[in-house]
Scaffold this active site. Structure first.
Site, short mmCIF file in Angstrom:
data_model
loop_
_atom_site.label_atom_id
_atom_site.label_comp_id
_atom_site.label_asym_id
_atom_site.label_seq_id
_atom_site.Cartn_x
_atom_site.Cartn_y
_atom_site.Cartn_z
N ASP A 193 15.51 -15.70 -15.38
CA ASP A 193 16.91 -15.96 -15.10
C ASP A 193 17.07 -16.99 -13.99
O ASP A 193 16.21 -17.12 -13.13
CB ASP A 193 17.54 -14.64 -14.63
CG ASP A 193 19.00 -14.54 -15.00
OD1 ASP A 193 19.54 -15.52 -15.54
OD2 ASP A 193 19.58 -13.47 -14.76
N HIS A 226 24.69 -19.74 -15.95
CA HIS A 226 23.54 -18.86 -16.19
C HIS A 226 22.59 -19.61 -17.09
O HIS A 226 23.03 -20.29 -18.01
CB HIS A 226 23.89 -17.63 -17.02
CG HIS A 226 25.00 -16.80 -16.54
ND1 HIS A 226 24.81 -15.64 -15.84
CD2 HIS A 226 26.34 -16.91 -16.69
CE1 HIS A 226 25.98 -15.08 -15.58
NE2 HIS A 226 26.92 -15.83 -16.09
N GLN A 261 14.11 -11.03 -17.47
CA GLN A 261 14.72 -12.31 -17.82
C GLN A 261 14.15 -13.40 -16.92
O GLN A 261 13.95 -13.17 -15.73
CB GLN A 261 16.23 -12.24 -17.56
CG GLN A 261 16.96 -11.33 -18.52
CD GLN A 261 18.45 -11.34 -18.25
OE1 GLN A 261 18.88 -11.15 -17.12
NE2 GLN A 261 19.24 -11.58 -19.28
N LYS A 289 28.43 -22.28 -24.28
CA LYS A 289 26.98 -22.22 -24.05
C LYS A 289 26.22 -23.09 -25.04
O LYS A 289 26.73 -23.47 -26.09
CB LYS A 289 26.50 -20.79 -24.17
CG LYS A 289 26.68 -20.22 -25.58
CD LYS A 289 25.98 -18.88 -25.75
CE LYS A 289 26.19 -18.33 -27.15
NZ LYS A 289 25.45 -17.10 -27.40
N CYS A 294 23.04 -11.33 -12.57
CA CYS A 294 24.04 -12.22 -11.98
C CYS A 294 24.79 -11.64 -10.78
O CYS A 294 24.92 -12.33 -9.77
CB CYS A 294 25.02 -12.75 -13.03
SG CYS A 294 24.92 -12.01 -14.65
N HIS A 303 20.62 -18.86 -11.76
CA HIS A 303 22.05 -19.18 -11.68
C HIS A 303 22.21 -20.43 -10.85
O HIS A 303 21.57 -20.58 -9.82
CB HIS A 303 22.82 -18.00 -11.08
CG HIS A 303 22.78 -16.80 -11.97
ND1 HIS A 303 21.85 -15.80 -11.80
CD2 HIS A 303 23.49 -16.48 -13.07
CE1 HIS A 303 22.00 -14.90 -12.75
NE2 HIS A 303 22.99 -15.28 -13.54
N ARG A 344 18.55 -2.18 -20.43
CA ARG A 344 19.73 -2.07 -21.28
C ARG A 344 19.48 -1.00 -22.32
O ARG A 344 18.37 -0.87 -22.83
CB ARG A 344 20.00 -3.40 -22.01
CG ARG A 344 20.35 -4.51 -21.05
CD ARG A 344 20.67 -5.80 -21.78
NE ARG A 344 20.87 -6.88 -20.82
CZ ARG A 344 21.02 -8.15 -21.15
NH1 ARG A 344 21.01 -8.50 -22.42
NH2 ARG A 344 21.18 -9.06 -20.22
#
Length: 582
Positions: A327, A455, A325, A409, A278, A329, A307
């Site tokens: 991902d 997200h 991910q 979420k 992000c 946004h 991570r």
RNA sequence: GCCCUUGUAGCUCAGUUGGCAGAGCACCACCAUGGUAAGGUGGGGGUCAUCGGUUCAAAUCCGAUCGAGGGCUCCA
């Protein structure tokens, strides 16, 4: 005994009662054992003990035998209500029980259950007598360490897990299911099908994709990219590391540092491998000023993040230290927020359906106690999520206060081929990062305003999703995902040249094909292809060469002979484009 | 991270009370030229995870380290 009680309640009572029986058996063997808690759980029960030594599988066998004996003694479960003081006296020396007694609210009565040789502090309910338990319908499964009350700072207890049912047939069915789960284990299949590996000497929790695994992964990623472009997204690509300024600004160094890889120092600055994408996408946003006319931005990236996951929690592809991910946004105006959410949810469902997941349910998580952002935005966002779920006709449940501190979420869970639930998609609002980075857009009235930030990851992470897919299909991927769609098998070397022609034709048609022209006999080649779960095997000999056709052996055993090469190509291409099974 | 289990050939696994390290598959070579799930013969390949200890002698016993597996929410 007049009316029948619901199956679930009956099972729960049986399991809970069994756990008391197990505790009695364990105490027979270890009178000095400390007993903690022993609830019924999905498919069975467990009980936590503090024991003088570790348990072996022979111990489990003995406990199991003693349980059977106790069950056959037909002992009654008697409920006894006592005062707190009496309870404390009875459980003197049982430190965990004493702690539990103290934790019972003042207005509740303290109840005990006795089954002859054993009395436990327990709310109940239980079956009337061990007569109602079936000595042949439980099985002790394994032992595990478990912290008292699940807290890492508490002592580690020994937990014995067991499965229990009302009759031996249900037990047998459940044990069969466990076998099925073991057969589908993605770590096992990953090795057998030569898809990926891990290398302890090069770092645990980091995936190495082999050619066959990479083929599948790329099929997933290509589909993902195509669909994102087709659904109004743009792709962005961002670095793998960022200077500490970025992570200080985003707040990750305050709240997320424990999960981040240690910094690398360069030119007197600290660089961190990214645990999330992000902040990078925000940097792109911040590159210029934005007008409301430009929004929404939908920026997607297959972004690989790192991570630090605790060593003990690493698990094949399902929990790793480096993963990608899927991902994206979305930055939008307040006006656009509702339609964006609706669209994201629709798109998520489309993606999941495309991979063969039909049974999907939603979980809405709302504002927790500790949170940032103003109430109006939280409310509006939460409502838009709820509306989108209802509009899609999804079954959903609400986790009140279960949202992240920065926004509400939706999580989507799918059910796989053998009924297990997996959480894949997540769609989250973020009221934190736009503030921290001071993001704005200029609205139609000329005023700078804060955009909404959403997200979303549809598959979750490619690695984890791959693991789930692998188990879902038990390794037998549909043609559109299979690493090799077709294997060409000459009946003997004599037909290598005709086979080569067919191979070339398929290859040129864009199919993933390989020819097994090795020294094995045809039978062995079929066996190998079958074990690698190749969807289509073309067995080519004199008959095929004469007629310029192919004979198709399907992975599922079906056999169709004498198909023209072009016809076969069309057939496979059709399956692939429709993303259908064989 | 913590508890338990575990680590022998590329893979799956044997290895008795401590006494020269094994099998099947895979790999390589040769023979066999074959019609729908393993053709035959031979060969190469291991510092028994790593480090240290006990012992005349350690894959085996002890300790540490690393990795892998089962768990650590389901509230008496």
């Amino acid at each position: 005994m007049a009316q029948k009680e619901p199956v679930e309640e009956k099972l729960e009572k049986v399991r809970h009662s069994m756990s008391h029986v197990m505790a009695e058996a364990v105490l027979q063997m270890f009178p000095q054992a400390q007993i903690a808690i022993g609830p019924a759980i999905d498919n069975g029960f467990y009980y936590d003990f503090e024991l003088p030594r570790a348990l072996s599988s022979e111990d489990l066998e003995e406990i199991s035998q003693r349980m059977k004996t106790i069950i056959h003694e037909n002992k009654e479960f008697k409920r006894i209500v006592v005062s707190r003081d009496e309870a404390r006296k009875m459980f003197a020396g049982q430190v965990y029980k004493l702690e539990l007694i103290d934790a019972i609210p003042e207005n509740e009565e303290v109840s005990l259950y006795n089954q002859g040789g054993f009395t436990d502090l327990c709310r109940g309910p239980h079956v009337a007598s061990t007569k109602d338990l079936n000595a042949e319908s439980f099985k002790l499964l394994n032992t595990a360490g478990a912290y008292w009350r699940g807290k890492e700072t508490n002592p580690m207890l020994t937990r014995i897990y067991a499965t229990a049912w009302t009759n031996p047939k249900d037990l047998r069915l459940y044990l069969q299911k466990l076998e099925e789960i073991e057969k589908r284990d993605h770590r096992k299949l990953g090795k057998e099908l030569d898809l990926f590996s891990f290398h302890e000497e090069a770092g645990p929790g980091l995936v190495y994709w082999h050619p066959r695994g990479a083929r599948i992964r790329l099929a997933i990623e290509n589909f993902w990219r195509d669909q994102h472009y087709a659904n109004g997204y743009e792709m962005v690509q961002t670095p793998h590391v960022g200077k500490s300024w970025l992570w200080e600004t985003s707040g990750h160094l305050d709240f997320y540092k424990a999960s981040m890889y240690s910094p690398m120092e360069m030119d007197k600055a600290d660089y961190y491998a990214k645990p999330m994408n992000c902040p990078f996408h925000i940097m792109i946003y911040q590159n210029t000023k934005h007008s409301y006319r430009e929004l929404p931005f939908r920026w997607a990236e297959l972004g690989t993040v790192y991570r630090y996951e605790k060593a003990g929690s690493l698990h094949g592809l399902l929990r790793v230290r480096g993963f990608t991910q899927d991902d994206a946004h979305i930055f939008c105006t307040p006006d656009q927020m509702e339609s964006e959410i609706r669209e994201v949810l629709r798109f998520s469902l489309f993606m999941l359906h495309s991979f063969g997941f039909e049974d999907i349910s939603a979980y809405l998580s709302t504002r927790p106690q500790e949170s940032v952002g103003d109430t109006d935005r939280w409310d509006a966002a939460t409502e838009s999520l709820r509306k989108a779920i209802i509009e899609q006709g999804l079954s959903y449940s609400v986790d009140e206060g279960g949202g992240a501190f920065y926004g509400p979420k939706i999580d989507l869970k799918i059910k796989d081929a053998i009924g297990r639930e997996w959480q894949l998609s997540t769609i989250q609002f973020d009221f934190n990062l736009p503030d921290r980075f001071g993001m704005t857009f200029v609205d139609s009235d000329g005023v700078e305003k804060r955009p909404y930030m959403i997200h979303r990851a549809l598959l979750g992470s490619i690695e984890r999703f791959f693991g789930v897919l692998l188990e879902h299909y038990a390794g037998a991927f549909p043609p559109w995902l299979a690493p090799e769609q077709v294997c060409v098998i000459p009946v003997s070397e004599v037909f290598n040249s005709y086979s080569g022609e067919v191979f070339t034709a398929l290859k040129q048609a864009g199919l993933r094909v390989y020819m097994d022209d090795g020294a094995d006999r045809m039978n062995a080649k079929i066996r190998n292809a079958q074990n690698m779960k190749v969807p289509y095997m073309l067995v080519l000999g004199d008959r095929e060469a004469q007629g310029n056709v192919v004979s198709v052996r399907y992975r599922d055993g079906r056999q169709v002979n004498g198909i023209a090469v072009n016809e076969f190509i069309a057939l496979v291409k059709d399956k692939v484009s429709k993303r259908e099974a064989l």
